[in-house]
Motif scaffolding. Structure first.
Motif, PDB file in Angstrom:
ATOM      1  N   HIS A   1       0.863  -1.294  -0.001  1.00  0.00           N
ATOM      2  CA  HIS A   1      -0.122   0.206  -0.120  1.00  0.00           C
ATOM      3  C   HIS A   1       0.899   1.468  -0.070  1.00  0.00           C
ATOM      4  CE1 HIS A   1      -3.436  -2.516   0.728  1.00  0.00           C
ATOM      5  NE2 HIS A   1      -2.993  -3.084   1.753  1.00  0.00           N
ATOM      6  N   PHE A   2       2.065   1.204   0.087  1.00  0.00           N
ATOM      7  CA  PHE A   2       2.942   2.293   0.216  1.00  0.00           C
ATOM      8  C   PHE A   2       3.362   2.851  -0.984  1.00  0.00           C
ATOM      9  CE2 PHE A   2       6.243   5.218   1.659  1.00  0.00           C
ATOM     10  CZ  PHE A   2       6.116   5.234   2.933  1.00  0.00           C
ATOM     11  N   PRO A   3       3.217   4.015  -1.426  1.00  0.00           N
ATOM     12  CA  PRO A   3       3.160   4.636  -2.951  1.00  0.00           C
ATOM     13  C   PRO A   3       4.660   4.971  -3.233  1.00  0.00           C
ATOM     14  CG  PRO A   3       2.353   6.325  -1.324  1.00  0.00           C
ATOM     15  CD  PRO A   3       2.553   5.134  -0.463  1.00  0.00           C
ATOM     16  N   ALA A   4       5.694   4.179  -2.968  1.00  0.00           N
ATOM     17  CA  ALA A   4       7.162   4.516  -3.164  1.00  0.00           C
ATOM     18  C   ALA A   4       7.617   3.861  -4.452  1.00  0.00           C
ATOM     19  CB  ALA A   4       7.946   4.013  -1.976  1.00  0.00           C
ATOM     20  N   ALA A   5       8.400   4.914  -5.124  1.00  0.00           N
ATOM     21  CA  ALA A   5       9.016   4.336  -6.268  1.00  0.00           C
ATOM     22  C   ALA A   5       9.964   3.289  -6.091  1.00  0.00           C
ATOM     23  CB  ALA A   5       9.838   5.649  -6.991  1.00  0.00           C
ATOM     24  N   ALA A   6      10.530   3.030  -5.129  1.00  0.00           N
ATOM     25  CA  ALA A   6      11.366   1.738  -4.852  1.00  0.00           C
ATOM     26  C   ALA A   6      11.244   1.786  -3.286  1.00  0.00           C
ATOM     27  CB  ALA A   6      12.783   2.014  -5.336  1.00  0.00           C
ATOM     28  N   VAL A   7      11.451   0.451  -2.605  1.00  0.00           N
ATOM     29  CA  VAL A   7      11.684   0.156  -1.111  1.00  0.00           C
ATOM     30  C   VAL A   7      12.976  -0.448  -1.048  1.00  0.00           C
ATOM     31  CG1 VAL A   7      10.708  -1.002   0.650  1.00  0.00           C
ATOM     32  CG2 VAL A   7       9.161  -0.110  -0.770  1.00  0.00           C
ATOM     33  N   HIS A   8      13.695   0.396  -0.173  1.00  0.00           N
ATOM     34  CA  HIS A   8      15.051  -0.091   0.131  1.00  0.00           C
ATOM     35  C   HIS A   8      15.218  -0.577   1.674  1.00  0.00           C
ATOM     36  CE1 HIS A   8      16.287   2.265  -3.233  1.00  0.00           C
ATOM     37  NE2 HIS A   8      15.441   3.256  -2.696  1.00  0.00           N
ATOM     38  N   PRO A   9      15.400  -2.254   1.612  1.00  0.00           N
ATOM     39  CA  PRO A   9      15.509  -2.725   2.874  1.00  0.00           C
ATOM     40  C   PRO A   9      16.983  -2.588   3.437  1.00  0.00           C
ATOM     41  CG  PRO A   9      15.052  -4.419   1.270  1.00  0.00           C
ATOM     42  CD  PRO A   9      15.493  -3.094   0.646  1.00  0.00           C
TER      43      PRO A   9
END
Length: 375
Positions: free
Chosen positions: A48-56
């Motif tokens: 649901h998170f509107p991020a272009a990219a998720v960085h762990p």
């Protein structure tokens, strides 16, 4: 073409990610690209998170007193700093915004080392440990309940409030209508996964002590742990009280709006949502909260007259029955409390937080921001 990138960093729990998500939506509407740095726990929310990219990013808590465990934690955090630094070098954010939790430490620390503008948001009236560790290094602090004062942290704090979900803003459009005469009295009781058991144990016994006339008016919605649902339902059934019990309600904002009285814990999101919607509340801080932040959150609403704070150890069934029974019979008092709660709600928190983020990204100081049109 996006105006630039804003990197958000949040611990992988709903309490940290939901305000970050609200800011992300506001920034996207303003033309920014948003990236998220978090830990692996965020996977259940990331859809649901509107991020272009998720960085762990690697991180660790520093709670252990074992020297070897501490050394391992520091090594993980330092590895996370190196990871975050490489990501910052690659995506080149205009600002990095942290929302608390240990996974925010590496990205925010790396950003300060690279001279990227930084901001942290603290939901609670007492700053959490990760944010305390970062407060001296960042350019600005946004507070849900934190004061703007003369302290070192207060001097760089802007009280924006806590961003709330769109469903809460929708629910806030429903005005409070007091229950009078023989009309149904809707009581909402909830306590989160950790805090609900006390209410499961205490509320049926308290309601049993009300007068017959008061009990007949009650319509109860109560959150309970899955293990407790059956016994709580059975307890209410013997009293003849209309009740709905569930471990989780997907429409909690609408249920708050429908309530004549809320009895709940006082986490930052809960207090913020009650205030924005504008409902009277009896707040029972979770007694085992690490930094006693729930007591401070509750005090902020009580000071405005929108709620009462009651220590859990003081709440016998007899005491709850006395409090509840008095309020059921005082609809004017409840209406006054509802208006007081709404007067301190911050429905514009996401907008204010986005304004502050843009100011920090353009390298304005908190002092410059305060001199503008903002509180």
């Amino acid at each position: 073409m996006a105006r630039g990138v804003i990197l958000l960093a949040a611990g992988g729990t709903g309490g940290h990610l939901f305000p970050a998500e609200a800011l992300a939506h506001e920034l996207l509407d303003r033309g920014w690209a948003v990236h998220l740095a978090t830990d692996t726990r965020a996977e259940r929310f990331a859809a649901h998170f509107p991020a272009a990219a998720v960085h762990p990013i690697q991180s660790a808590t520093l709670g252990s007193k074992n020297p070897f465990a501490l050394l391992g934690a520091f090594w993980k955090i330092w590895s996370g700093v190196r990871q975050a630094s490489a990501i910052i070098g690659r995506v080149k954010p205009e600002a990095v915004v942290g929302f608390g939790g240990y996974p925010t430490l590496p990205p925010l620390y790396a950003a300060t080392r690279r001279k990227v503008p930084t901001l942290i948001h603290e939901q609670n009236a007492v700053m959490g440990r990760a944010n305390r560790a970062l407060a001296g290094r960042v350019d600005a602090i946004a507070g849900g309940f934190l004061p703007q004062d003369e302290s070192a942290a207060g001097a760089k704090t802007v009280t924006t409030g806590n961003p709330v979900r769109p469903a809460v803003l929708e629910a806030a459009r429903t005005p409070y209508a007091a229950s009078t005469g023989d009309e149904p009295f809707r009581l909402l009781v909830f306590g989160g996964s950790q805090g609900a058991q006390f209410f499961s144990d205490a509320m049926p016994g308290a309601i049993a002590l009300l007068s017959d006339a008061q009990r007949k008016r009650l319509v109860v919605t109560q959150q309970a742990r899955a293990d407790d649902v059956a016994r709580v339902k059975a307890a209410y059934a013997t009293l003849g009280v209309a009740v709905e019990v569930s471990p989780f309600f997907t429409d909690m904002a609408a249920r708050i709006a429908a309530a004549h009285l809320v009895i709940s814990r006082s986490g930052a999101s809960t207090v913020s949502e009650i205030a924005v919607i504008g409902r009277p509340a009896l707040l029972v801080p979770y007694p085992f909260a690490l930094d006693h932040d729930q007591a401070a959150n509750a005090a902020a609403l009580a000071a405005a007259g929108g709620g009462e704070v009651h220590v859990q150890s003081s709440l016998s069934p007899e005491r709850i029955a006395a409090l509840l029974g008095a309020l059921i019979d005082q609809p004017e008092r409840l209406a006054t409390m509802a208006a007081a709660a709404k007067s301190v709600g911050r429905p514009d928190a996401a907008r204010l937080l986005a304004d502050l983020t843009e100011a920090i990204a353009s390298r304005k100081t908190v002092s410059d921001f305060r001199k503008g049109t903002h509180p």
